[in-house]
Design a protein around this motif. Structure first.
Motif, PDB file in Angstrom:
ATOM      1  N   ARG A  57       6.477  22.547  -6.312  1.00 45.14           N
ATOM      2  CA  ARG A  57       6.050  21.139  -6.762  1.00 45.14           C
ATOM      3  C   ARG A  57       5.660  20.469  -5.520  1.00 45.14           C
ATOM      4  NH1 ARG A  57       8.031  18.994 -11.315  1.00 45.14           N
ATOM      5  NH2 ARG A  57       9.830  19.825 -12.660  1.00 45.14           N
ATOM      6  N   ALA A  63       4.438  16.828  -8.661  1.00 48.82           N
ATOM      7  CA  ALA A  63       3.939  17.578  -9.660  1.00 48.82           C
ATOM      8  C   ALA A  63       3.706  18.910  -9.372  1.00 48.82           C
ATOM      9  CB  ALA A  63       2.210  17.082  -9.892  1.00 48.82           C
TER      10      ALA A  63
ATOM     11  N   CYS B 171       6.708  14.413 -12.253  1.00 47.11           N
ATOM     12  CA  CYS B 171       5.550  14.854 -13.077  1.00 47.11           C
ATOM     13  C   CYS B 171       5.718  16.224 -13.688  1.00 47.11           C
ATOM     14  CB  CYS B 171       4.092  14.534 -12.466  1.00 47.11           C
ATOM     15  SG  CYS B 171       2.894  15.790 -13.275  1.00 47.11           S
TER      16      CYS B 171
END
Lengths: 154, 360
Positions: A57, A63, B171
């Motif tokens: 990540r 993300a 995310c």
């Protein structure tokens, strides 16, 4: 962000526990603990060497991104009485994957307790010892800034 | 003109036999085993895994043996091998916050919770050749101490709690994959990090150093550097849940960089991020610096024209296998190409000689 968290269903979290342990086991050690011949089984999916894309990540928590691949061998078996076992194990050892799948199936049957005692418990002890050995050496390299000025022992 | 050239086979076979003999070296010296390379040249193995982009220490050690220690050649072998593997899937993102750290240092907070753990480092060695290693000898056992239980929090979490560093929005979008689709620019940060994670250590080191010397300066501090093992988990469709499929060693570097703020953002620290297979801290630090330099557009900074800020330049040249493939191919036969060049030069010279200026 759910990784490492056992699923709420205890049978699932138990199974995750032994499958992960088998995936990380050294193939030689597993073969030593569970020597052949293995219980009769049919191959639903013959051992297959492949790659899994490992993700990280961004910033550790953001993300996902693709870090690179690792080798993983998978296998699925069915025991004579019909129980199905699956394995995804690290590395490229087909016997490792097959053994892990057979043990996964056995662990769902009446012989589970015996397999746990003879195979999984020793693997778990090995792993704990290996981790402790690294962690203890690392701990000895911890910088203790404050102990430098401790004067009462002088 | 097409000229078929044959006749190299025997020479090639002999060259490869010569290579095999030279690889083995003096038969009077014991042969190196793959297990020895894996155990005793572990940092070379780690580099080959990182840039070969395949975590498998045995294969990387084999590649190093086959390549006679030429690490880029070894990386090439690993890259070639990985293309033969079927893809079983993608893992869940590894949780570096739960890493079993053997090393964890912060250059920004002396008293970071979890402490400064030096681990098996070259830092603070004197860089004097150790002639004792010339002789075989027992290594004295390393000291041990009771390990502390529980996860070690990321240092940047403390800055984040006070809002002093940019937040990292969570995310779960699946990232684009360089190995499955050609690189298209502009790349998002996830794609850039993939390219950097498998990029050449020397190239990234040079670029990162250039930012420190002023070519796209980002004022980086190493907020945290940690090395250790993380669990890898993957969702298994036939099971309906995720299982551990192994554990890998990684190095993670988070930089904390100055940022004076922009029209939309208050003054706060910003982040650069590096994550690399194995114990590879020079590469991880370099990756974090280059990652941060490439973020100028997103952060509303000026483009100073520095190489490390130029996404196309960095991403097109970071891969040492692409680079060495194109570089080294010019040594292979180009007889026909060169014949054409030769004829062109001869014609131009003949024309120049025959022209009136040349005649004078």
């Amino acid at each position: 962000m759910t990784q490492g968290r056992p699923e709420s269903d205890p049978t699932i979290s138990d199974r995750q526990g032994w499958m992960g342990l088998l995936a990380r086991a050294a193939p030689d050690r597993l073969a030593e603990l569970m020597p052949g011949p293995l219980p009769t089984h049919a191959l639903l999916r013959a051992p297959e060497i492949g790659a899994v894309m490992v993700r990280g990540r961004i910033g550790g928590t953001g993300a996902p991104f693709n870090l690179g691949e690792m080798t993983v061998t998978r296998c699925s078996v069915r025991l004579e009485e019909g129980t199905v076992g699956h394995a995804h194990v690290q590395g490229r050892d087909r016997d490792h994957a097959r053994r892990a799948a057979v043990i996964d199936a056995l662990m769902q049957g009446p012989g589970a307790e015996a397999v746990k005692r003879s195979v999984l418990d020793p693997l778990a002890r090995d792993e704990a010892a290996r981790r402790h050995a690294r962690a203890a050496r690392a701990a000895a390299t911890r910088v203790e800034f404050l102990t430098l000025v401790r004067g009462e022992d002088a | 003109m097409y000229v078929a050239v044959k006749g190299g086979e025997r020479a090639i076979d002999a060259a490869h036999a010569f290579l095999a003999e030279d690889r083995r070296g003096d038969p009077g010296v014991a042969e190196l085993s793959v297990a020895q390379i894996r155990q005793q040249l572990a940092l070379a193995v780690n580099r080959v895994m990182a840039e070969g982009s395949l975590f498998d220490p045995d294969l990387a050690a084999l590649a190093i043996k086959q390549a006679r220690g030429d690490l880029i050649e070894a990386i090439f072998l690993i890259r070639a091998y990985r293309t033969t593997l079927p893809r079983h899937g993608a893992s869940r993102p590894v949780d570096t916050g739960a890493m079993a750290c053997v090393r964890r240092i912060s250059a920004t907070f002396k008293d970071a919770p979890g402490g400064q753990v030096l681990g098996p480092t070259f830092d603070y060695t004197h860089r004097l050749l150790d002639f004792a290693l010339l002789a075989d000898g027992e290594v004295p056992p390393a000291p041990q101490a009771p390990p502390r239980e529980g996860p070690v929090p990321h240092v940047t979490d403390f800055l984040g709690r006070d809002g002093l560093i940019e937040p990292v929005p969570p995310c779960d979008d699946a990232p684009r994959d360089l190995t499955r689709e050609p690189l298209e620019l502009p790349a998002d940060r996830a794609l850039r990090l993939q390219a950097l994670a498998r990029g050449d250590e020397g190239f990234l080191l040079g670029l990162a150093y250039s930012t420190q010397r002023g070519y796209g300066r980002t004022h980086a501090f190493v907020g945290e550097l940690r090395i250790g093992t993380v669990a890898v988990e993957m969702d298994i469709p036939e099971l309906g849940f995720a299982v551990g499929i192994g554990e890998i060693e990684v190095t993670e570097c988070e930089t904390v960089n100055q940022f004076k703020g922009s029209r939309t953002e208050p003054p706060q620290f910003t982040r650069g991020y590096g994550l690399v297979f194995g114990q590879t801290e020079r590469k991880a630090i370099a990756m974090a610096l280059v990652d941060r330099a490439l973020r100028w557009r997103e952060l509303g900074e000026d483009f100073a024209g520095a190489p490390a800020q130029d996404e196309e330049f960095v991403l097109s040249h970071a891969d040492n296998i692409q680079a060495t493939g194109f570089l080294e191919h010019i040594k292979l036969p180009h007889y026909v190409d060169f014949q054409a060049e030769l004829e062109l030069i001869r014609r131009l010279r003949a024309e120049a000689m025959a022209s009136p200026e040349a005649a004078e």
